[in-house]
Write an enzyme that holds these catalytic residues in place. Sequence first.
Site, short mmCIF file in Angstrom:
data_model
loop_
_atom_site.label_atom_id
_atom_site.label_comp_id
_atom_site.label_asym_id
_atom_site.label_seq_id
_atom_site.Cartn_x
_atom_site.Cartn_y
_atom_site.Cartn_z
N LYS A 191 51.03 37.11 44.24
CA LYS A 191 50.02 36.13 43.84
C LYS A 191 49.53 36.41 42.43
CE LYS A 191 45.53 35.85 44.28
NZ LYS A 191 45.21 35.22 42.99
N GLU A 265 45.73 49.83 41.01
CA GLU A 265 45.54 50.12 39.59
C GLU A 265 44.29 49.36 39.18
OE1 GLU A 265 45.13 49.88 36.10
OE2 GLU A 265 47.02 48.80 35.81
N CYS A 299 42.94 47.23 30.93
CA CYS A 299 42.31 48.20 31.84
C CYS A 299 42.21 49.57 31.20
CB CYS A 299 43.08 48.26 33.15
SG CYS A 299 44.83 48.49 32.90
N GLU A 396 32.67 48.93 32.68
CA GLU A 396 33.84 48.34 32.02
C GLU A 396 33.44 46.94 31.52
OE1 GLU A 396 37.21 47.15 34.57
OE2 GLU A 396 38.53 48.00 33.04
P1 NAI Z 1 39.64 40.48 40.29
O1 NAI Z 1 39.84 41.89 40.67
O2 NAI Z 1 38.73 39.64 41.09
O3 NAI Z 1 41.05 39.74 40.24
C1 NAI Z 1 42.32 40.35 40.28
C2 NAI Z 1 43.22 39.64 41.29
O4 NAI Z 1 42.73 39.86 42.60
C3 NAI Z 1 43.30 38.14 41.13
O5 NAI Z 1 44.61 37.73 41.41
C4 NAI Z 1 42.36 37.64 42.21
O6 NAI Z 1 42.66 36.35 42.66
C5 NAI Z 1 42.60 38.63 43.31
N1 NAI Z 1 41.52 38.79 44.28
C6 NAI Z 1 40.19 38.56 44.11
N2 NAI Z 1 39.52 38.84 45.25
C7 NAI Z 1 40.44 39.26 46.15
C8 NAI Z 1 40.36 39.71 47.50
N3 NAI Z 1 39.21 39.79 48.15
N4 NAI Z 1 41.51 40.08 48.12
C9 NAI Z 1 42.69 40.03 47.47
N5 NAI Z 1 42.82 39.60 46.20
C10 NAI Z 1 41.70 39.22 45.55
O7 NAI Z 1 39.18 40.49 38.78
P2 NAI Z 1 38.42 39.30 38.02
O8 NAI Z 1 37.37 38.70 38.91
O9 NAI Z 1 39.42 38.39 37.47
O10 NAI Z 1 37.71 40.08 36.85
C11 NAI Z 1 36.48 40.76 37.07
C12 NAI Z 1 36.42 42.06 36.30
O11 NAI Z 1 37.41 42.94 36.82
C13 NAI Z 1 36.76 41.96 34.83
O12 NAI Z 1 35.65 41.63 34.07
C14 NAI Z 1 37.28 43.33 34.54
O13 NAI Z 1 36.20 44.18 34.27
C15 NAI Z 1 37.93 43.76 35.81
N6 NAI Z 1 39.40 43.60 35.76
C16 NAI Z 1 40.17 44.69 35.60
C17 NAI Z 1 41.53 44.56 35.50
C18 NAI Z 1 42.40 45.73 35.31
O14 NAI Z 1 43.56 45.58 34.96
N7 NAI Z 1 41.96 46.92 35.58
C19 NAI Z 1 42.19 43.28 35.54
C20 NAI Z 1 41.30 42.18 35.77
C21 NAI Z 1 39.95 42.36 35.85
#
Ligand code: NAI
Length: 802
Positions: A191, A265, A299, A396
């Site tokens: 996804k 990650e 990240c 972050e």
């Molecule tokens: P997120 O962690 O919500 O999204 C990442 C992925 O997880 C997306 O595909 C999303 O649809 C999916 N997801 C969301 N809730 C889920 C659940 N309960 N079960 C399974 N999958 C789920 O990150 P978001 O909301 O886009 O960004 C929020 C903050 O997270 C950012 O401001 C940043 O600080 C951090 N972040 C860190 C990343 C990294 O690579 N370490 C990448 C993206 C965001």
Amino acid sequence: MSTVAEIFETMEYGPAPESDKEALSWLAKHERVFGHYINGAWTEPGKLFDVVNPATNKTIARVTDGTADDVDAAVKAARAALPAWKALAPHARARHLYALARGVQKHARLLAVLESMDNGKSIRETRDIDVPLVARHFYHHAGWAQLLDTEFEGYEAIGVVGQIIPWNFPLLMLAWKIAPALAGGNTLVLKPAEFTPLTALCFAEIAHEAGIPPGVINIVNGHGETGAAIVNHPEVDKIAFTGSTEVGRIIRKATAGSGKKLSLELGGKSPFIVYDDADLDSVVEGVVDAIWFNQGQVCCAGSRLLVQEGVADKLVAKLRSRMEKLRLGSPLDKAVDMGAIVAPVQLDRIRGLVQQGVNEGATMWQPSWACPTDGCFYPPTLFTDVQPSSTIAQVEIFGPVLVTMTFRTPEESVALANNTPYGLAASVWTESINLALDIAPKLKAGVVWVNSTNLFDAAAGFGGYRESGFGREGGREGMWEYVKRIPPNTSRAAAKASDVHRSSPIADRQSPAATRPSPLPAIDRTPKLFIGGKQARPDQGYTRRILSPSGAVVGEAPEGNRKDIRNAVEAAHAAAGKWARATGHNRGQILYYVAENLAVREQEFAKRIDAMTGCGPRRAKQEVDASISRLFTYAAWADKYDGAVHSVPIRGVAIAMNEPIGVMGIVCPDEFPLLGMISLVAPAIATGNTTVVVPSSPYPLAATDFYSILETSDVPAGVVNIVTGDKDPLAKVLAEHDDLEAIWYFGARDGVKAVELASASNMKRTWATWHDRSWLDLGDGEGREFLRAATHVKNVWVPYGE
Ligand code: NAI
Ligand code: MG
């Protein structure tokens, strides 16, 4: 139109737009509406959501929001495709991966432009970094597919893999997930993030053209709920996730006790450390790549600039003048350094955190030029006068915002660098190789870049410590996440077990203790715990009677409680640094000494085991013999569990070092009271961890007898701490403990679930299993699997030359 003379005067850049023609015609071909890619075909579009270009705020496509039924269909397709895909000859899978690499290269321009339009990142980055790394990832893993049977002998595909990725590197994260999964023989459901679904759809089309069999790769779009449906699907065998720590924690809890393998990650707040002898002009360019690359939505972004006091003012001045020259604008402009932030919600989050930084008293600085206002743009931002405990120094931000702090000594720099719940990456800048290689091992981070930053390659593992998650992606270490050990077939295991100690006298008479008078006095010792190298009285005076199968009292063992565990963790922490720094030779010598002292008391231990368990003298002796042999195994490994030097495409090396995880909780199996404990404690301490051990609850006396062996074998105080008592309550205390970095649990399925749930508090690494193990078997009971579970791989990148 400006004249040449005018341009010469102003030195203004002209526009250099990359053409979006091909991307637009690809979107038009699909009428800008997409279903999912399941079982080798596009599904009919369902309920749609908008895909927006953040640089223009215009909707460029609409994509189907995946339902639980969509996910189910995709998982079923992957399940159906699994047997044939897994059974393919390695060479055939290698050809498929090779075809994907070629497909990506063939469509490189389209993918790069589409990625820039969807995400807002600059074409310079998508074209020169993201897409080439994607192709490289598929080529590299075509190699692992080819070598799978020989390099991962005894291992096989895990099964159907669910993969959930973020929006910051949409196509690159897809490659990091899909390439190793396919190389290992798994099928998958992926996804993409809701903000950036397009390149994954384009990739599905490329995979289709490349002839990947239906059902092997399935792409389902949607929001968090769609992701949750993948996580919770009972027929998914492994989840690989990249994203926020918050969602990582939800997934850790959701999969607890399910038996699903998990790699996470997560976020980071990575230090970028500058010592006073560093080449400051290189540092400035390093900072640009560390925090303004991809608008800081990385990240492992070097988001905390830690500078040695003497050069701080000079560096900040240089940085400000460099920031004045950064170019921000249309992501498709080839001369632009920074593009747009992915979405309005992320822009708001950045603005909010910057405001908080100002409110908390830090000094904020931004360049004098104005940002475009028609899209999601945010200028590069520099904070000085930052308190280490302030929000902007801890949280972050995931935006182009750098916070600066100063330090005086190298020790202070390490303390400041590690002052974060995260542990993803770090960057070290100094002209002294001594200093760089002294600091790198001290940093709690999965990747350390020396005089460089944000270097990635398919051959080198990437991943974190602590709340940055666990597991590695890339390199040999990443492949382990996508294979599982083929369990020994039980009859084979039993046959092997009897091979282990050929010299054991063959006494085939099973004589359970129940039928013989016990030769031991009923209560012969004051039961205690073993904490900090001393036999310690338990916090509460309770003990439990240990009975033989016939009901005779064999002895007593104390009931440890929460307080005893806390004391033990403290003792393990006190011993951790020194033990981790001990040489492998030294740790090996100590393990040999333990084995020697156990051998002297072999009969006594065998009798005790037989008395408790009624396994018979022959089996009891076999267990002690096997324990001595196992200690030898890990004494041998102590100076042989080598890391690697990865072949990354730079002039330099990436050194993959196996590092101890730190303080580990070890909850032993009930059966094999001595061998079960030694099989777990020996690899943990051989690799430099310190331990808090909960031995077999029904048969703890082999462990309490073992105290005196530890005391007489030069095992430093605090390296092994033993708390007897009720297994599951003690395991829960360990799993909840925030100062414990990993927990191993061998027990019942309910216990596994409780441990995995509680471990989410600090995202400690877990190895929890309810599957039976043949502890006597060499394949099942010892070896690299245990050593891998006891270590992290840290990749230290060291470029050569001036
Ligand atoms: P997120 O962690 O919500 O999204 C990442 C992925 O997880 C997306 O595909 C999303 O649809 C999916 N997801 C969301 N809730 C889920 C659940 N309960 N079960 C399974 N999958 C789920 O990150 P978001 O909301 O886009 O960004 C929020 C903050 O997270 C950012 O401001 C940043 O600080 C951090 N972040 C860190 C990343 C990294 O690579 N370490 C990448 C993206 C965001
Ligand atoms: Mg979210």
